[in-house]
Design an enzyme around this catalytic site. Structure first.
Site, PDB file in Angstrom:
ATOM      1  N   HIS A  46       2.249   1.296  -4.646  1.00 49.66           N
ATOM      2  CA  HIS A  46       2.365   0.131  -5.541  1.00 49.66           C
ATOM      3  C   HIS A  46       3.001  -1.075  -4.861  1.00 49.66           C
ATOM      4  O   HIS A  46       3.064  -2.146  -5.462  1.00 49.66           O
ATOM      5  CB  HIS A  46       3.146   0.517  -6.793  1.00 49.66           C
ATOM      6  CG  HIS A  46       2.418   1.503  -7.657  1.00 49.66           C
ATOM      7  ND1 HIS A  46       1.185   1.235  -8.203  1.00 49.66           N
ATOM      8  CD2 HIS A  46       2.724   2.761  -8.050  1.00 49.66           C
ATOM      9  CE1 HIS A  46       0.767   2.284  -8.897  1.00 49.66           C
ATOM     10  NE2 HIS A  46       1.684   3.233  -8.820  1.00 49.66           N
ATOM     11  N   ARG A  71       5.723   6.186   1.114  1.00 47.64           N
ATOM     12  CA  ARG A  71       4.872   6.771   0.076  1.00 47.64           C
ATOM     13  C   ARG A  71       3.450   6.336   0.363  1.00 47.64           C
ATOM     14  O   ARG A  71       3.179   5.129   0.489  1.00 47.64           O
ATOM     15  CB  ARG A  71       5.284   6.318  -1.323  1.00 47.64           C
ATOM     16  CG  ARG A  71       4.264   6.790  -2.371  1.00 47.64           C
ATOM     17  CD  ARG A  71       4.765   6.732  -3.786  1.00 47.64           C
ATOM     18  NE  ARG A  71       4.763   5.406  -4.367  1.00 47.64           N
ATOM     19  CZ  ARG A  71       4.975   5.154  -5.665  1.00 47.64           C
ATOM     20  NH1 ARG A  71       5.229   6.154  -6.495  1.00 47.64           N
ATOM     21  NH2 ARG A  71       4.969   3.925  -6.111  1.00 47.64           N
ATOM     22  N   ASP A  85       2.587   9.020  12.351  1.00 43.68           N
ATOM     23  CA  ASP A  85       2.475   8.509  13.723  1.00 43.68           C
ATOM     24  C   ASP A  85       3.231   7.189  13.879  1.00 43.68           C
ATOM     25  O   ASP A  85       3.747   6.872  14.951  1.00 43.68           O
ATOM     26  CB  ASP A  85       0.995   8.307  14.109  1.00 43.68           C
ATOM     27  CG  ASP A  85       0.272   9.628  14.332  1.00 43.68           C
ATOM     28  OD1 ASP A  85       0.951  10.673  14.390  1.00 43.68           O
ATOM     29  OD2 ASP A  85      -0.970   9.617  14.437  1.00 43.68           O
ATOM     30  N   GLU A 147       3.745  13.872 -11.675  1.00 41.83           N
ATOM     31  CA  GLU A 147       3.646  12.749 -12.613  1.00 41.83           C
ATOM     32  C   GLU A 147       2.338  12.786 -13.399  1.00 41.83           C
ATOM     33  O   GLU A 147       1.916  11.779 -13.936  1.00 41.83           O
ATOM     34  CB  GLU A 147       3.817  11.415 -11.869  1.00 41.83           C
ATOM     35  CG  GLU A 147       2.947  11.262 -10.631  1.00 41.83           C
ATOM     36  CD  GLU A 147       3.185   9.968  -9.868  1.00 41.83           C
ATOM     37  OE1 GLU A 147       3.950   9.109 -10.315  1.00 41.83           O
ATOM     38  OE2 GLU A 147       2.556   9.818  -8.801  1.00 41.83           O
ATOM     39  N   ASP A 173       4.564   7.327 -14.678  1.00 37.82           N
ATOM     40  CA  ASP A 173       3.278   8.015 -14.799  1.00 37.82           C
ATOM     41  C   ASP A 173       3.428   9.303 -15.601  1.00 37.82           C
ATOM     42  O   ASP A 173       2.512   9.679 -16.341  1.00 37.82           O
ATOM     43  CB  ASP A 173       2.696   8.301 -13.407  1.00 37.82           C
ATOM     44  CG  ASP A 173       2.021   7.066 -12.832  1.00 37.82           C
ATOM     45  OD1 ASP A 173       1.275   6.404 -13.570  1.00 37.82           O
ATOM     46  OD2 ASP A 173       2.267   6.739 -11.662  1.00 37.82           O
TER      47      ASP A 173
END
Ligand code: 3PY
Ligand code: MG
Length: 264
Positions: A46, A71, A85, A147, A173
């Protein structure tokens, strides 16, 4: 390899505080990294952040005492592997709804034979050290977000997935999944009970219970309830709240000066 101090803290049952970045800025990341957080997460779901910006933000965080996490926007191995990485020391994966999805996620975070991560730890090795390959499977933190209704129903099966380090609850969520409005968690009994249930089952499984919170006060409450990883809001919320507060304070001062007839 550089130890994962966040994972070690949680294993000692010490609660950790995690910052949250949605603003695409390495400077903002650097500032947040110096504010006392144990870890800071670059939010690619988000947050308004692309991969090039995420690299610079992870670089900035590397220079601070906070552990860099990310995230991903969805459970896709290419996204997970790219961020590892790039030097993320842990991945939070949204919307995990079954043990199979959790296995798929964990597999992307682990080199063979435990998983399917492809070799090429470009920045990971700079941040983690030359023995990154030897230590990565042990050090990299894997957190599955619960969620969705299906995720809640499959909680115990998800918790049984080997190599999954913990659960991170997305209360907005989760509320939506239970037919409630986002942000209804403080007042809604069903959402509250679902959160308490996830925390209790996660603790019982020996894994890390984590949760996104709306404020520092809410995060303190979650820690008292037994959560070991809390996020006391995101950068955008903190910036807008502080700015709004400053504007209100300035206006109220000038109003009271005008009211009392004091001028310059
Ligand atoms: C949620 O509340 O759903 C989240 O994912 C928090 O980031
Ligand atoms: Mg969410």
């Amino acid at each position: 390899m550089r130890p994962n101090c966040l994972k070690e803290m949680c294993q000692r049952q010490e609660a950790a505080v995690n910052g949250w970045l949605g603003i695409p800025s390495s400077y903002a990341a650097e500032v947040m990294g110096y504010q006392g957080f144990d870890a800071v997460t670059v939010d690619m779901q988000h947050g308004m952040i692309g991969f090039d910006q995420a690299i610079a933000m992870l670089q900035a965080l590397s220079a601070t005492p906070a552990l860099p996490l990310a995230r991903v926007s969805c459970n896709h191995p290419a996204l997970v592997m790219q961020l590892l990485d790039a030097g993320a020391y842990g991945i939070i994966c949204p919307m995990i709804s079954s043990a199979l999805e959790a296995e798929f996620f964990v597999s992307a975070c682990r080199y063979p034979p435990q998983g399917t991560r492809s070799f090429g730890p470009a920045r990971g090795m700079l941040y983690g050290g030359p023995d990154y390959f030897q230590g990565a499977n042990q050090a990299i933190l894997t957190l599955a977000m619960i969620e969705t209704r299906a995720g809640l129903d499959a909680l115990d099966a998800i918790l049984a997935v080997e190599g999954l380090d913990g659960i991170f609850i997305g209360p907005n969520d989760l509320a939506l999944a239970l037919g409630k409005a986002p942000s209804s968690e403080p007042d809604d009994e069903e959402v509250r009970q679902a959160i308490a249930h996830i925390c209790e089952r996660t603790r019982a499984s020996g894994k890390i219970p984590g949760i996104f919170c709306s404020s520092g006060e809410a995060a303190a409450q979650r820690m008292a309830e037994g959560f070991l990883l809390v996020t006391p809001g995101h950068d955008v919320g903190m910036l807008s709240q502080a700015a709004r507060h400053a504007v209100q304070a300035a206006r109220s001062q000038s109003a009271s000066r005008q009211g009392s007839g004091v001028g310059y």
